[in-house]
Each structure stands twice: as C-alpha cells, then as structure tokens.
Design an enzyme around this catalytic site. Sequence first.
Site, PDB file in Angstrom:
ATOM      1  N   LYS A 199      50.964  22.238   2.413  1.00 28.26           N
ATOM      2  CA  LYS A 199      50.542  21.028   3.100  1.00 28.26           C
ATOM      3  C   LYS A 199      50.042  20.039   2.060  1.00 28.26           C
ATOM      4  CE  LYS A 199      47.318  19.447   6.597  1.00 28.26           C
ATOM      5  NZ  LYS A 199      46.346  19.879   7.608  1.00 28.26           N
ATOM      6  N   ARG A 209      45.217  11.194  12.590  1.00 29.49           N
ATOM      7  CA  ARG A 209      43.756  11.156  12.446  1.00 29.49           C
ATOM      8  C   ARG A 209      43.138  10.194  13.455  1.00 29.49           C
ATOM      9  NH1 ARG A 209      43.492  11.924   5.848  1.00 29.49           N
ATOM     10  NH2 ARG A 209      44.533  13.951   5.888  1.00 29.49           N
ATOM     11  N   GLU A 237      52.063  28.782  -3.405  1.00 32.51           N
ATOM     12  CA  GLU A 237      51.377  28.861  -2.097  1.00 32.51           C
ATOM     13  C   GLU A 237      52.164  29.746  -1.127  1.00 32.51           C
ATOM     14  OE1 GLU A 237      48.580  27.930  -0.903  1.00 32.51           O
ATOM     15  OE2 GLU A 237      47.795  26.239  -2.042  1.00 32.51           O
ATOM     16  N   LYS A 252      54.716  20.683   5.168  1.00 33.60           N
ATOM     17  CA  LYS A 252      54.249  19.508   5.895  1.00 33.60           C
ATOM     18  C   LYS A 252      53.796  18.442   4.921  1.00 33.60           C
ATOM     19  CE  LYS A 252      50.449  18.255   8.813  1.00 33.60           C
ATOM     20  NZ  LYS A 252      49.182  18.657   9.297  1.00 33.60           N
ATOM     21  N   TYR A 317      56.705  15.316  17.405  1.00 33.35           N
ATOM     22  CA  TYR A 317      56.323  14.512  18.572  1.00 33.35           C
ATOM     23  C   TYR A 317      57.568  13.995  19.284  1.00 33.35           C
ATOM     24  CZ  TYR A 317      52.063  14.841  15.914  1.00 33.35           C
ATOM     25  OH  TYR A 317      51.004  15.346  15.218  1.00 33.35           O
TER      26      TYR A 317
HETATM   27  C1  PBG Z   1      44.710  19.562  10.450  1.00 37.88           C
HETATM   28  C2  PBG Z   1      46.003  18.944  10.785  1.00 37.88           C
HETATM   29  C3  PBG Z   1      46.446  17.669  10.446  1.00 37.88           C
HETATM   30  C4  PBG Z   1      47.713  17.515  11.005  1.00 37.88           C
HETATM   31  C5  PBG Z   1      48.014  18.700  11.656  1.00 37.88           C
HETATM   32  N1  PBG Z   1      46.947  19.578  11.480  1.00 37.88           N
HETATM   33  C6  PBG Z   1      45.786  16.541   9.795  1.00 37.88           C
HETATM   34  C7  PBG Z   1      45.268  16.412   8.473  1.00 37.88           C
HETATM   35  O1  PBG Z   1      45.411  17.256   7.577  1.00 37.88           O
HETATM   36  O2  PBG Z   1      44.643  15.374   8.318  1.00 37.88           O
HETATM   37  C8  PBG Z   1      48.550  16.285  10.861  1.00 37.88           C
HETATM   38  C9  PBG Z   1      49.645  16.139  11.798  1.00 37.88           C
HETATM   39  C10 PBG Z   1      50.280  14.815  11.850  1.00 37.88           C
HETATM   40  O3  PBG Z   1      50.027  13.889  11.062  1.00 37.88           O
HETATM   41  O4  PBG Z   1      51.104  14.676  12.743  1.00 37.88           O
HETATM   42  N2  PBG Z   1      44.079  20.081  11.573  1.00 37.88           N
END
Ligand code: PBG
Length: 329
Positions: A199, A209, A237, A252, A317
């Site tokens: 990530k 957010r 990782e 991600k 989404y």
């Molecule tokens: C952390 C989390 C995030 C997303 C999914 N799980 C946000 C972050 O690291 O700020 C982001 C998902 C998205 O942008 O669609 N709980």
Amino acid sequence: MKLEKRDIAVRPRRLRRTDALRRLVRETCLNKDDLVAPVFISAGENKKHSISSMQGVYQWSIDRVQEEIDELLAVGIDKIILFGIPSVKDSTGSDSYSQNGIIQKSLQKLKQEYSDLFIITDVCFCEYTDHGHCGVIHDNDVSNDSTLSLLGKQALSHVEAGADMVAPSGMMDGMVGEIRLALDTGGFEHIPIMSYAVKYASAFYGPFRDAVESTPQFGDRKSYQMDPANIREALKEVELDILEGADIIMVKPALAYLDVISHVKDISNVPVACYNVSGEYSMLKAAAEKGWIDHDSAMMEMLLSMKRSGADIIISYFAKEAAALMKND
Ligand code: PBG
C-alpha cells in the site's frame, strides 16, 4: 519506380474483423466474480449521505444499507468490503474493537439478513481515531508494536460478529502474523486474511478520506505506507506477508501501479487483489461529468487493465455500474 504489391504474410488485422472473432481471440475477460464493492456504514439512523467527492457513493446507516446491498445483489455482486464511520472517535480507535462498534453491529445485522453475502472487513484504525492515523501514537508517530495487539483484537471482534474475511490495511510490520494468531487462538483458523501488503502513500486516497473523515490531523502516512518510487520493496512486503500467513495479497492503488500488480503476480502463488481507489474513481466521474470522456467505456477499460496486469480480484467503487453492463453468466 513502380511499387510492387508487397507480400505481407502476417496480418494481425485478420483477427480483428468481426465482433465474434475478436471475442474468440480475446486474452482477458472481466467477470462479475472479480469484483468487490466497498460499502460505507456510518452511525445514526435513516441516513443515505452522499459523499461530495465521490459521486454515486454514500455513507449508509445500518437501518438503510439494505438498499445498497439489494442493488448490488440485483446486478450480481455478492462480495463487499465494509468500512465504518463511528459516532465517536478517540485516541486508540476503540469503536473498532468494541462489541457494539459500528462494524460489529452492521455485521450482525447483514449476516442475519443476507446469509450468502460474502463480507470482508477493512481492519485499520484511521476511521476510528481522533488523530486520523492508522494506529496508536507515541512520540508523534504511529507505534508499530502497540498497534499490533489492538489490530488482533479488532480483527477477532469482526470475525466474531460474522466477517467472512479480514483485510488489514494499516501497513504495520507483523500485522498479518499477529492477526493470524488472534484468529487461530479464537478458533477461527478457517477465516482467510487478505492483506493490503503493498500500500503506497498515495494522493489518490484523497476522496476516501473525505468519505470516512480520516484525514490525518498532523503529518502524513509516509512513515508506514510505501514510497511510490519503490517496487523491489513491494516484493519484500509480499514475501513477508505470505510467510506470516496472508491468503490473498493486495496492491493499492491500482491504476498508477499496474507494473507492481504484474510483478507481484509473477513472484507469488496466492491470489492477487488490487484496490481501484477513490481518486481513480473520482477522476473519471469528474471528467465524464464535464463531457470530456465516455464514462462507461473508460470504466471498463480501466478495470480490464487491472485484470490484464494480473489482478484476480478488483475492489472498486465501479463494481455495481460495471456489473450492470456485463452479461449475466
Ligand atoms: C485505510 C484505508 C484507506 C483506504 C482503504 N483503507 C485510506 C488511507 O490509507 O488513507 C483508501 C481507499 C480509497 O482511497 O478508495 N483504512
């Protein structure tokens, strides 16, 4: 000089002549079963609260989220990942591991009403902490090891409430092993872990957010999320998480990281997931709204690129809209 008719023996265009032929030689195919839909549940009643930065995505209260689930099921999406927005946030994110937390209550209700729905939960703290970071803060930074035991507790409480799979997303070292231990000790050795192993500290999470009100109140997430410049570190990782017992590995964001997805697929032997994140979604929505791009074809092309790069599972989404365009199979 007169040009002779050239003899071109190999003509790739021969296989592109008709739709049926193109389908016959198609290399990659997107299926409804590749897709997982994120669902946001928020405290309160009778809520279908639109998220301004994410057109068509809502925060639902527990008493109304069925409307969304029914629409998803109607187009053939029976896999969701739940995100919770609690009424009260505090320094340790205690709602996330409380028996009466927003996720736990949602799981109990949804599992009762939809026994076949496959429910994944995001295991993290940023939606639950008042400072917006993904763990407990010590000396202005997220403390890895004090966050670990709380992560185990959170994952176990999700599974006790009915989660079918947990997806830790906080990028703490050792999180998969800690959660595996907590689940096994609790008698849930059969519940898989999908790890957000790779990530990146990405600007593409901005709209999310807003959706969960989790913008960090100080600093950023660069001390735990990965540097977008690195790919060898991604492999490290992945190897670590598989050793710790991860059943599925996630990359991600997706679109700006297709090379990473493809590399991770090559070096691992577990299913690979990717998260088509909020910024990727909202960019397309905004351009389409302006009439600058064809929404549906660009959406399908984006999702296809993720599948082609090696993703077996796509969290998106767009899941509902994409599934609605796909043939029933
Ligand atoms: C952390 C989390 C995030 C997303 C999914 N799980 C946000 C972050 O690291 O700020 C982001 C998902 C998205 O942008 O669609 N709980």
